[in-house]
Design an enzyme around this catalytic site. Structure first.
Site, PDB file in Angstrom:
ATOM      1  N   ASP A 188      -2.379   9.244  10.187  1.00 10.45           N
ATOM      2  CA  ASP A 188      -2.889  10.593  10.348  1.00 10.45           C
ATOM      3  C   ASP A 188      -1.787  11.213  10.745  1.00 10.45           C
ATOM      4  O   ASP A 188      -1.280  11.550  11.761  1.00 10.45           O
ATOM      5  CB  ASP A 188      -4.009  10.432  11.229  1.00 10.45           C
ATOM      6  CG  ASP A 188      -5.390   9.889  10.725  1.00 10.45           C
ATOM      7  OD1 ASP A 188      -5.749  10.256   9.965  1.00 10.45           O
ATOM      8  OD2 ASP A 188      -5.751   9.000  11.939  1.00 10.45           O
TER       9      ASP A 188
ATOM     10  N   ASP B 241     -13.990   8.347   7.279  1.00 10.59           N
ATOM     11  CA  ASP B 241     -12.791   8.387   8.388  1.00 10.59           C
ATOM     12  C   ASP B 241     -13.665   9.186   9.482  1.00 10.59           C
ATOM     13  O   ASP B 241     -13.752  10.397   9.360  1.00 10.59           O
ATOM     14  CB  ASP B 241     -11.750   9.317   7.692  1.00 10.59           C
ATOM     15  CG  ASP B 241     -10.639   9.428   9.002  1.00 10.59           C
ATOM     16  OD1 ASP B 241     -10.847   8.793   9.636  1.00 10.59           O
ATOM     17  OD2 ASP B 241      -9.640   9.816   8.470  1.00 10.59           O
TER      18      ASP B 241
HETATM   19  C1  DX5 Z   1      -8.951  12.465  12.537  1.00 14.60           C
HETATM   20  C2  DX5 Z   1      -8.365  11.267  11.957  1.00 14.60           C
HETATM   21  C3  DX5 Z   1      -9.099   9.885  12.006  1.00 14.60           C
HETATM   22  C4  DX5 Z   1      -9.080   9.298  13.229  1.00 14.60           C
HETATM   23  C5  DX5 Z   1     -10.113   8.196  13.372  1.00 14.60           C
HETATM   24  O1  DX5 Z   1      -8.218  13.518  12.286  1.00 14.60           O
HETATM   25  O2  DX5 Z   1      -8.471  11.320  10.423  1.00 14.60           O
HETATM   26  O3  DX5 Z   1      -8.492   9.060  10.926  1.00 14.60           O
HETATM   27  O4  DX5 Z   1      -8.009   8.594  13.835  1.00 14.60           O
HETATM   28  O5  DX5 Z   1     -10.267   7.404  14.371  1.00 14.60           O
HETATM   29  P1  DX5 Z   1     -11.456   7.052  14.921  1.00 14.60           P
HETATM   30  O6  DX5 Z   1     -11.893   5.852  14.246  1.00 14.60           O
HETATM   31  O7  DX5 Z   1     -11.403   6.615  16.226  1.00 14.60           O
HETATM   32  O8  DX5 Z   1     -12.472   8.253  14.743  1.00 14.60           O
HETATM   33 ZN    ZN Z   2      -7.624  10.152   8.899  1.00 16.65          ZN
END
Ligand code: DX5
Ligand code: ZN
Length: 231
Positions: free
Chosen positions: A36, A179
């Protein structure tokens, strides 16, 4: 049914020890590592950039799934390709048709995959629907971009269903990547609606045994995919 893929999101790991986070993903048999990138403009956080991705690249052969939450990806697309990204996913909100075409030309010329991401509130723009055949991935955020560890926004579920149906109707083999807030308890609901690439940050790295958590997600996702049967 498209193949189920598990994509641990390294943003949820110790940012001072990303190398270990990458090893955990490989050991757990993850299909890709989700990276990310946030620039402090597109979303209210700053994570890491191409230098970090490049430093991780020699450590693993796993697919690098780079999710670019940045305001002007034209400025950095080359650097993220050069850093070793295999899939480059851009936020639709930061693009228009002309910028998409430009980015696609760059990504395609380097033989990399291109993805398009939508925030929870964003619907697929008409220009993007016309260009779906150029994508390998449609990423549907189920949290607002910025941070790991948020609760999944289930109001996105109808959009997951709608877009996975649209992709199937067009006869395209596009991954539907979901996601945000995925864990062992809710992964089956995502797969039942057509998600096949499952990003999990806290749902993997926040667990006492992240290697096992990857296996647990895969098992539950596979059971849900059987239930969905061949669609
Ligand atoms: C949010 C990101 C996600 C996040 C997912 O900005 O795009 O990829 O890191 O993490 P979890 O699974 O903990 O929501
Ligand atoms: Zn992401």
């Amino acid at each position: 049914m498209r193949q189920i893929k598990i994509a641990p999101s390294i943003l949820a790991y110790d940012l001072g020890n990303l190398r270990e986070g990458l090893e955990i993903a490989s050991r757990g048999g993850a299909d890709q590592i989700h990276l990310d990138v946030i620039d402090g403009r597109f979303a209210p956080n700053i994570t890491f950039g191409p230098g970090t991705i490049k430093a991780l690249r020699p450590r693993s052969k796993i697919k690098f799934d780079t999710h670019l939450m940045i305001s002007d990806p034209r400025l950095y697309v080359d650097r993220f390709i050069e850093a070793g990204s295999d899939l480059l996913t851009f936020q639709a909100e930061a693009l228009d048709a002309a910028v998409f075409d430009l980015l696609h030309a760059v990504v395609h010329s380097k033989k990399k995959e291109m993805g398009l991401a939508l925030k929870p509130e964003t619907q697929l723009p008409a220009w993007a629907e016309e260009r779906l055949d150029r994508l390998s991935t449609l990423l549907l955020l189920t949290v607002n971009p910025g941070f790991s560890g948020q609760k999944m926004d289930v109001s996105v579920f109808p959009k997951i269903e709608k877009l996975s149906r649209l992709v199937a109707e067009k006869g395209l083999e596009i991954d539907i990547e979901v996601d945000g807030g995925i864990d062992e308890e809710n992964v089956h609901e995502v797969v039942a609606r057509g998600g096949n690439v499952l990003v999990a940050g806290a749902g993997v790295y926040g667990r006492p045994d992240p290697v096992r958590a990857i296996g647990g997600l895969r098992e539950r996702a596979a059971t849900a995919a059987e239930g969905r049967g061949g669609s």
